[in-house]
Scaffold this active site. Sequence first.
Site, PDB file in Angstrom:
ATOM      1  N   GLU A  47       0.829  -1.215   0.000  1.00  0.00           N
ATOM      2  CA  GLU A  47       0.000   0.000   0.000  1.00  0.00           C
ATOM      3  C   GLU A  47       0.859   1.259   0.000  1.00  0.00           C
ATOM      4  O   GLU A  47       0.524   2.242  -0.673  1.00  0.00           O
ATOM      5  CB  GLU A  47      -0.960  -0.001   1.189  1.00  0.00           C
ATOM      6  CG  GLU A  47      -2.024  -1.079   1.144  1.00  0.00           C
ATOM      7  CD  GLU A  47      -2.913  -1.041  -0.088  1.00  0.00           C
ATOM      8  OE1 GLU A  47      -3.303   0.053  -0.526  1.00  0.00           O
ATOM      9  OE2 GLU A  47      -3.218  -2.125  -0.611  1.00  0.00           O
ATOM     10  N   TYR A  95       0.924  -9.643  -5.283  1.00  0.00           N
ATOM     11  CA  TYR A  95       0.428 -10.432  -4.155  1.00  0.00           C
ATOM     12  C   TYR A  95      -0.654  -9.693  -3.366  1.00  0.00           C
ATOM     13  O   TYR A  95      -1.303 -10.261  -2.489  1.00  0.00           O
ATOM     14  CB  TYR A  95       1.591 -10.841  -3.238  1.00  0.00           C
ATOM     15  CG  TYR A  95       1.308 -12.100  -2.468  1.00  0.00           C
ATOM     16  CD1 TYR A  95       1.325 -13.340  -3.099  1.00  0.00           C
ATOM     17  CD2 TYR A  95       0.995 -12.059  -1.123  1.00  0.00           C
ATOM     18  CE1 TYR A  95       1.040 -14.501  -2.398  1.00  0.00           C
ATOM     19  CE2 TYR A  95       0.712 -13.215  -0.407  1.00  0.00           C
ATOM     20  CZ  TYR A  95       0.735 -14.429  -1.054  1.00  0.00           C
ATOM     21  OH  TYR A  95       0.434 -15.581  -0.365  1.00  0.00           O
ATOM     22  N   ARG A  96      -0.890  -8.431  -3.700  1.00  0.00           N
ATOM     23  CA  ARG A  96      -1.893  -7.623  -2.991  1.00  0.00           C
ATOM     24  C   ARG A  96      -3.277  -8.268  -3.053  1.00  0.00           C
ATOM     25  O   ARG A  96      -3.992  -8.326  -2.054  1.00  0.00           O
ATOM     26  CB  ARG A  96      -1.956  -6.212  -3.571  1.00  0.00           C
ATOM     27  CG  ARG A  96      -2.958  -5.323  -2.859  1.00  0.00           C
ATOM     28  CD  ARG A  96      -3.107  -3.969  -3.566  1.00  0.00           C
ATOM     29  NE  ARG A  96      -3.968  -3.093  -2.794  1.00  0.00           N
ATOM     30  CZ  ARG A  96      -5.293  -3.128  -2.816  1.00  0.00           C
ATOM     31  NH1 ARG A  96      -5.925  -4.001  -3.587  1.00  0.00           N
ATOM     32  NH2 ARG A  96      -6.000  -2.296  -2.072  1.00  0.00           N
ATOM     33  N   LYS A  97      -3.649  -8.745  -4.233  1.00  0.00           N
ATOM     34  CA  LYS A  97      -4.983  -9.336  -4.402  1.00  0.00           C
ATOM     35  C   LYS A  97      -5.184 -10.510  -3.443  1.00  0.00           C
ATOM     36  O   LYS A  97      -6.255 -10.658  -2.846  1.00  0.00           O
ATOM     37  CB  LYS A  97      -5.195  -9.773  -5.848  1.00  0.00           C
ATOM     38  CG  LYS A  97      -6.583 -10.309  -6.108  1.00  0.00           C
ATOM     39  CD  LYS A  97      -6.818 -10.599  -7.567  1.00  0.00           C
ATOM     40  CE  LYS A  97      -8.256 -11.021  -7.780  1.00  0.00           C
ATOM     41  NZ  LYS A  97      -8.576 -11.214  -9.194  1.00  0.00           N
ATOM     42  N   VAL A 100      -5.611  -9.090   0.163  1.00  0.00           N
ATOM     43  CA  VAL A 100      -6.798  -8.273   0.414  1.00  0.00           C
ATOM     44  C   VAL A 100      -8.094  -9.003   0.073  1.00  0.00           C
ATOM     45  O   VAL A 100      -9.066  -8.923   0.818  1.00  0.00           O
ATOM     46  CB  VAL A 100      -6.706  -6.944  -0.372  1.00  0.00           C
ATOM     47  CG1 VAL A 100      -7.974  -6.128  -0.240  1.00  0.00           C
ATOM     48  CG2 VAL A 100      -5.509  -6.140   0.108  1.00  0.00           C
TER      49      VAL A 100
END
Length: 144
Positions: A47, A95-97, A100
Site C-alpha cells: 500500500e 500479491y496484494r490481491k 486483500v
Amino acid sequence: MYFVDRSKIEKTLGFFEHQLALFDSQTDWQSEIGELALQRIGHLLIECILDTGNDMIDGFIMRDPGSYDDIMDILVDEKVVTEKEGDELKKLIAYRKTLVQQYLLADSGELYRLIKAHQTALQDFPKRIRSYLETELGPVSAFK
C-alpha cells in the site's frame, strides 16, 4: 507548477521504512500471530508503494495509471525507479490481491520469500523517491 505534498510522501516513506525494519528484526514468523503480522507488513509495504506512486504521479502530473502495475510502469518511464526495480516491485504488488481479497489463500511462506527476494528494491524505493523529489523540486526547505 507542481503540487507535490512532500510532507505526506515523507510520512508514507517513513512508515514504509519502519515496516521494512520490523520485517528485518523478526526471525521467526511461524506462529499464527507471526504469520498474520507478516501478512499485514506485506500488505502495508504494498500500500505504501502504491500510495507513494500515486502521489508522485498526481503531484508531477504524469499520465494516469490504469492499474497497479501501471503505477510502477509510469515510475519507470519517468525515471523515478529503474526498470529492474519496477519489475521487482510489481512482483510483490501482484500479491496484494491475495492479501486483500483472497486472504484464505495467503501463504506466509510465499510472501516471506517474495519480500526477501526483492528486499534490495524495497530498500531502494524510498531513496529513489527522495532523490527524484530533490532533483525535480530542490532540497527540502523549512519554509512552505
